[in-house]
Design a protein around this motif. Structure first.
Motif, PDB file in Angstrom:
ATOM      1  N   LYS A  75      45.685  45.215  35.391  1.00  0.00           N
ATOM      2  CA  LYS A  75      45.928  43.929  34.722  1.00  0.00           C
ATOM      3  C   LYS A  75      45.094  43.834  33.438  1.00  0.00           C
ATOM      4  CE  LYS A  75      44.878  41.368  38.299  1.00  0.00           C
ATOM      5  NZ  LYS A  75      44.730  42.358  39.360  1.00  0.00           N
ATOM      6  N   GLU A  76      45.579  42.995  32.511  1.00  0.00           N
ATOM      7  CA  GLU A  76      44.824  42.770  31.276  1.00  0.00           C
ATOM      8  C   GLU A  76      43.550  41.995  31.596  1.00  0.00           C
ATOM      9  OE1 GLU A  76      45.411  40.545  26.917  1.00  0.00           O
ATOM     10  OE2 GLU A  76      47.167  41.127  28.122  1.00  0.00           O
ATOM     11  N   THR A  78      39.515  40.596  30.052  1.00  0.00           N
ATOM     12  CA  THR A  78      38.736  40.211  28.872  1.00  0.00           C
ATOM     13  C   THR A  78      37.308  40.707  29.026  1.00  0.00           C
ATOM     14  OG1 THR A  78      38.136  38.080  29.847  1.00  0.00           O
ATOM     15  CG2 THR A  78      40.136  38.162  28.505  1.00  0.00           C
ATOM     16  N   TYR A 101      40.462  41.976  24.570  1.00  0.00           N
ATOM     17  CA  TYR A 101      41.506  41.931  25.596  1.00  0.00           C
ATOM     18  C   TYR A 101      42.065  43.345  25.746  1.00  0.00           C
ATOM     19  CZ  TYR A 101      41.337  36.887  24.831  1.00  0.00           C
ATOM     20  OH  TYR A 101      40.929  35.583  24.714  1.00  0.00           O
ATOM     21  N   SER A 103      43.541  46.605  28.677  1.00  0.00           N
ATOM     22  CA  SER A 103      44.143  46.941  29.975  1.00  0.00           C
ATOM     23  C   SER A 103      44.168  48.456  30.115  1.00  0.00           C
ATOM     24  CB  SER A 103      45.564  46.362  30.091  1.00  0.00           C
ATOM     25  OG  SER A 103      46.410  46.913  29.098  1.00  0.00           O
ATOM     26  N   HIS A 168      44.594  45.184  23.331  1.00  0.00           N
ATOM     27  CA  HIS A 168      45.665  44.289  22.867  1.00  0.00           C
ATOM     28  C   HIS A 168      45.230  43.482  21.654  1.00  0.00           C
ATOM     29  CE1 HIS A 168      48.098  45.152  26.442  1.00  0.00           C
ATOM     30  NE2 HIS A 168      46.953  45.111  27.125  1.00  0.00           N
TER      31      HIS A 168
END
Length: 315
Positions: A75-76, A78, A101, A103, A168
């Motif tokens: 999952k992405e 932070t 951000y 992943s 990202h």
């Protein structure tokens, strides 16, 4: 008797050992059953060497041979980049922090390509931020947040190919200059606001004067147009009046001429003129009246003869 006691003790010890072995086997058997959650990957090693990657679902491993060495979350996530001091191009020290951000795209590279990809990404983001801010003046650092973020993302993406991760975006949370610089910036902002207020007021006064002058101009034009139209109307009325009088006079002259040409018309005209003459003579006796008269004022017959209405010397 002592032999029997030793034999019994040996049997108990053997049973405990086998029991421990059996318990360990059961534990390993349960541990070899893997239920991988969604958006997760388990990296399995066999005898200390990479064997395979388990995706989401049910999986069974060989006890004592296979083991789950790494668990990667796909999952992405932070990562907070802690505040750091950076020097701008004009040698101003600012404090910058942000958030990344990222992943995991390749669990194998994320497990074996680097020791800790999170810490590595954070360190690379800090160094890249310092280098980018070093090329910008202080004023531009507040305006070029997107440029700084894009540069950090570009650098992290290139490094992330070897680390099995994808960056990202990178967002700068705060750019904090020193207190003295903040005070100077606030004074500059206040001065700019006052300048804009003065400029706006002057523009408003200018527009107000222009509007008033335009109003006076239009008012003057309207008054002149009205006066012009009034005079035109008066002139047209006067002309119409003159034309009407001239037409009436012409009609009366024509009628008088027609009557004169009839039988007895000349005598009637002579009598009417005589009557008007005598009436005018009566007014000469009024006080304060000055009249310039010809020498032959009393010679009425001569006047009539001059106008062709009577013969000279006739009574």
């Amino acid at each position: 008797m002592e032999f029997l006691v030793d034999y019994a003790s040996t049997d108990i010890a053997v049973m405990l050992i086998w029991g421990a072995i059996f318990l360990s086997f059961v534990i390993k058997l349960f541990q070899s059953i893997c239920l991988v959650p969604t958006k997760s990957s388990y990296v399995v090693e066999r005898l200390g060497k990479y064997h395979k990657t388990l995706d989401a679902g049910f999986h069974a491993l060989f006890p004592f041979i296979d083991r789950v060495a790494y668990i990667q979350d796909l999952k992405e996530e932070t990562i907070d980049v802690p505040p750091q001091e950076c020097f701008s191009k004009d040698e101003v020290n600012v404090e910058v922090d942000g958030v990344i951000y990222i992943s995991v795209t390749d669990p194998i590279k994320a497990s074996y390509g680097i020791t800790d990809y999170r810490f590595a990404a954070m360190q690379l983001a800090q160094t890249t931020t310092r280098s980018v801010i070093g090329t910008l003046d202080l004023d531009r650092t507040f305006e070029e947040r997107d440029l700084i973020s894009a540069k950090v993302v570009d650098v992290l993406d290139k490094a992330g190919e070897a680390w099995g991760i994808r960056v990202h975006r990178y967002e700068i949370k705060n750019i904090t200059p020193p207190q003295t610089v903040r005070l100077a910036m606030e004074m500059q902002v206040n001065a700019e606001r006052e300048r804009r207020a003065i400029l706006a007021k002057s523009e408003g006064d200018k527009q107000s004067v222009i509007n008033r002058s335009e109003g006076l101009k239009r008012e003057t034009i309207n008054i002149s147009e009205g006066e012009k139209q009034r005079r035109i109307n008066a002139a047209e009325g006067k002309a119409a009046e003159i034309l009407s009088l001239a037409k009436a006079t012409a009609d009366s002259i024509k009628k008088v001429a027609g009557v004169i040409n009839q039988e007895g018309g000349q005598k009637a005209l002579e009598m009417q003129l005589s009557e008007q003459y005598l009436k005018q003579m009566k007014g000469l006796s009024k006080a304060n009246r000055k009249v310039v008269l010809p020498a032959n004022l009393l010679d009425y017959q001569q006047w009539m003869a001059t106008m062709g209405l009577a013969k000279a010397g006739s009574k």
